[in-house]
Design an enzyme around this catalytic site. Sequence first.
Site, short mmCIF file in Angstrom:
data_model
loop_
_atom_site.label_atom_id
_atom_site.label_comp_id
_atom_site.label_asym_id
_atom_site.label_seq_id
_atom_site.Cartn_x
_atom_site.Cartn_y
_atom_site.Cartn_z
N ASP A 14 224.06 37.01 66.09
CA ASP A 14 224.50 37.27 67.47
C ASP A 14 223.32 37.75 68.30
O ASP A 14 222.63 38.70 67.92
CB ASP A 14 225.59 38.36 67.48
N LYS A 41 232.82 35.33 63.28
CA LYS A 41 234.16 35.88 63.01
C LYS A 41 234.41 36.03 61.52
O LYS A 41 235.01 37.01 61.07
CB LYS A 41 235.24 35.00 63.64
N THR A 212 248.31 40.70 68.68
CA THR A 212 247.66 41.89 69.26
C THR A 212 247.81 41.81 70.78
O THR A 212 247.73 40.72 71.38
CB THR A 212 246.18 41.99 68.84
N GLY A 217 248.72 47.55 72.31
CA GLY A 217 248.95 47.71 70.87
C GLY A 217 249.08 46.39 70.15
O GLY A 217 248.42 45.41 70.51
N ASP A 244 238.19 41.20 64.95
CA ASP A 244 237.81 40.93 63.56
C ASP A 244 238.02 42.17 62.70
O ASP A 244 238.44 42.07 61.53
CB ASP A 244 236.33 40.50 63.48
O1 RIB Z 1 234.52 37.86 67.18
C1 RIB Z 1 233.18 38.11 67.50
C2 RIB Z 1 232.29 37.06 66.94
O2 RIB Z 1 232.58 35.83 67.59
C3 RIB Z 1 230.82 37.28 67.19
O3 RIB Z 1 230.22 38.04 66.16
C4 RIB Z 1 230.27 35.87 67.33
O4 RIB Z 1 229.37 35.50 66.35
C5 RIB Z 1 231.49 34.96 67.41
O5 RIB Z 1 231.71 34.29 66.23
#
Ligand code: RIB
Length: 290
Positions: A14, A41, A212, A217, A244
Amino acid sequence: MKTKVLNFGSLNMDHVYQVQHFVSPGETLSSTKLQHFCGGKGLNQSIALARAGANVYHAGAIGIDGLRLKKQLEEDGADSSFLQIREDLETGHAIIQVDETGQNCIILYGGANQSITRNQVDETLNHFEKGDIILLQNELNELKYIIEKAYQKGLRIFLNPSPCDEKIMELPLELVDTLLLNEVEGEQITGKKEQVLEALKDKFPEMHIILTLGSKGSVYADKENCVFCEAKKVNAVDTTAAGDTFTGYYIAAVSEGESVKAALELATKAAAVAVTRQGAVPSIPYRKQL
Ligand code: RIB
């Protein structure tokens, strides 16, 4: 005993740019800060699972420029033996703008994440059996094949259909045990702007659904039950990987045999911590910090 969790998912580097506002068409915008983090993700969810204490195996693909991502999995105690290194391809990456309110927008480059072969799927699934959990997102190729093969083996399929696009509707969603998604994804999948949960239940009557609702919430629903969990109030710095973190922690709790309510509460706490920290992987808390 903890159920084994196989996460067949993406790994990205990222590149995070801090901006005053998201860049507009035709605009050239200076950023105030640039940082590089491990993300994707799939990887984020594996790290959340590992930091929650789950027995997690990560399968996927990187280029040789992405060895840092493999190291990250190993440092957190996730099994990386089903990760393939493709010497001819670049690792996936994401270009992320984060604005002053902590919201983000993301451009993805799939790279090695799009090079999954059926052979890799078959070989990986040989190490798992009926009752094990498989977790998937929408940043890999061959998702349909993975779902069909995992179902044939009796694995319990958890799908986070993120990022949501038209490919999701081409998947055999009726084979999915649990769908974890946000309201926008729910709207995209059902075509409904209101009563999204009801629309999801109508569309997938056999599924366990976790929706979500951002600052409101989250809610779990199946044919008979509905469980709501209120969000925690926090000052958001960066929302990247909060979803995530929620997904990884929820599944970790399920893999320990926890109730839906306990799993939702744990996931909510973990996601609340993640939004107060910058980046993807660095923002994911350890269980003892909750
Ligand atoms: O959910 C966040 C993620 O989405 C980031 O880390 C990026 O790499 C994308 O996959």
